[in-house]
Write a protein that holds these residues in place. Structure first.
Motif, short mmCIF file in Angstrom:
data_model
loop_
_atom_site.label_atom_id
_atom_site.label_comp_id
_atom_site.label_asym_id
_atom_site.label_seq_id
_atom_site.Cartn_x
_atom_site.Cartn_y
_atom_site.Cartn_z
N ILE A 85 36.41 43.99 55.52
CA ILE A 85 37.70 43.27 54.50
C ILE A 85 38.28 44.22 53.66
O ILE A 85 37.71 44.70 52.35
CB ILE A 85 37.97 42.12 54.28
N LYS A 86 39.23 45.04 53.55
CA LYS A 86 39.61 45.50 52.72
C LYS A 86 41.22 44.36 51.54
O LYS A 86 42.32 44.06 52.16
CB LYS A 86 41.05 47.34 52.93
N LEU A 87 40.92 43.75 50.39
CA LEU A 87 41.76 43.42 49.74
C LEU A 87 43.36 44.13 49.09
O LEU A 87 42.52 45.36 48.65
CB LEU A 87 40.93 43.13 48.33
N LYS A 88 43.90 43.20 48.75
CA LYS A 88 44.50 44.35 48.35
C LYS A 88 44.99 44.40 47.05
O LYS A 88 44.90 43.38 46.10
CB LYS A 88 46.36 43.09 49.12
N VAL A 107 38.86 31.99 32.73
CA VAL A 107 37.97 31.62 34.56
C VAL A 107 37.78 30.41 34.59
O VAL A 107 38.07 29.81 36.14
CB VAL A 107 36.00 32.37 33.83
N SER A 108 38.19 29.28 34.02
CA SER A 108 38.36 28.22 34.43
C SER A 108 38.76 27.38 36.00
O SER A 108 38.94 26.64 36.21
CB SER A 108 38.19 26.96 34.08
N VAL A 109 40.36 28.58 35.23
CA VAL A 109 41.48 28.08 36.77
C VAL A 109 41.16 28.76 37.84
O VAL A 109 41.51 28.07 38.34
CB VAL A 109 42.54 29.28 35.84
N ALA A 153 46.31 40.13 40.75
CA ALA A 153 46.99 39.12 40.06
C ALA A 153 45.91 38.26 39.35
O ALA A 153 46.13 37.57 38.75
CB ALA A 153 47.86 38.90 41.09
N GLN A 154 44.60 38.67 40.11
CA GLN A 154 43.58 37.28 40.11
C GLN A 154 43.04 37.52 38.48
O GLN A 154 42.67 36.43 37.67
CB GLN A 154 42.47 37.17 40.96
N ILE A 155 43.01 38.94 38.17
CA ILE A 155 42.91 39.61 37.17
C ILE A 155 43.85 39.24 35.99
O ILE A 155 42.79 38.28 34.87
CB ILE A 155 42.47 40.82 36.75
N GLN A 156 44.74 39.12 36.22
CA GLN A 156 45.36 38.83 34.80
C GLN A 156 45.69 37.02 34.75
O GLN A 156 45.50 36.47 33.85
CB GLN A 156 47.26 39.09 35.35
N THR A 157 45.81 36.27 35.83
CA THR A 157 45.14 34.69 35.88
C THR A 157 44.48 35.11 35.22
O THR A 157 44.44 33.79 34.41
CB THR A 157 45.89 34.64 37.17
N ILE A 158 43.17 34.74 35.44
CA ILE A 158 42.04 34.65 34.40
C ILE A 158 42.08 34.95 32.98
O ILE A 158 41.91 34.52 32.05
CB ILE A 158 40.25 35.35 35.18
#
Length: 106
Positions: free
Chosen positions: A65-68, A84-86, A74-79
């Motif tokens: 499995i290769k992630l986009k 992290v709790s989000v 986007a996940q790093i930006q959100t965190i």
């Protein structure tokens, strides 16, 4: 079970359970002749999504499995922005952490 790949050239994660699933399904399915067939069926049945860039079959039925990169970014930006709790999943189990140390004086 999905685990992190030991070698990044194969992908980010790998699914190793196609072999186990084949063992359980081989008696009830005439179309599944090998663990690779199970892996192929899993890949074919996965819907399009914004998370996975590529799925490939290796060896006897491992699914790589290769992630986009866009999803990871986007996940790093959100965190980074919201904390992290989000992102972190909620765990409804009680966890006990013991910080004891062995008694070296015995």
């Amino acid at each position: 079970e999905i685990t992190k790949c030991n070698n990044a050239k194969f992908g980010d994660y790998q699914f190793n359970s196609a072999m186990q699933l084949f063992g359980k399904l081989k008696k009830s399915s005439e179309s599944l002749k090998s663990p690779r067939d199970v892996a192929r069926a899993i890949i074919n049945d996965l819907p399009e999504n914004s998370l996975i860039e590529q799925l490939s079959i290796a060896g006897p039925g491992f699914i790589n499995i290769k992630l986009k990169p866009e999803w990871i970014q986007a996940q790093i930006q959100t965190i980074t922005v919201k904390g992290v709790s989000v992102w972190a999943p909620r765990v409804d189990k009680r966890v006990v952490v013991d910080f004891s140390s062995p008694n070296v004086a015995k």
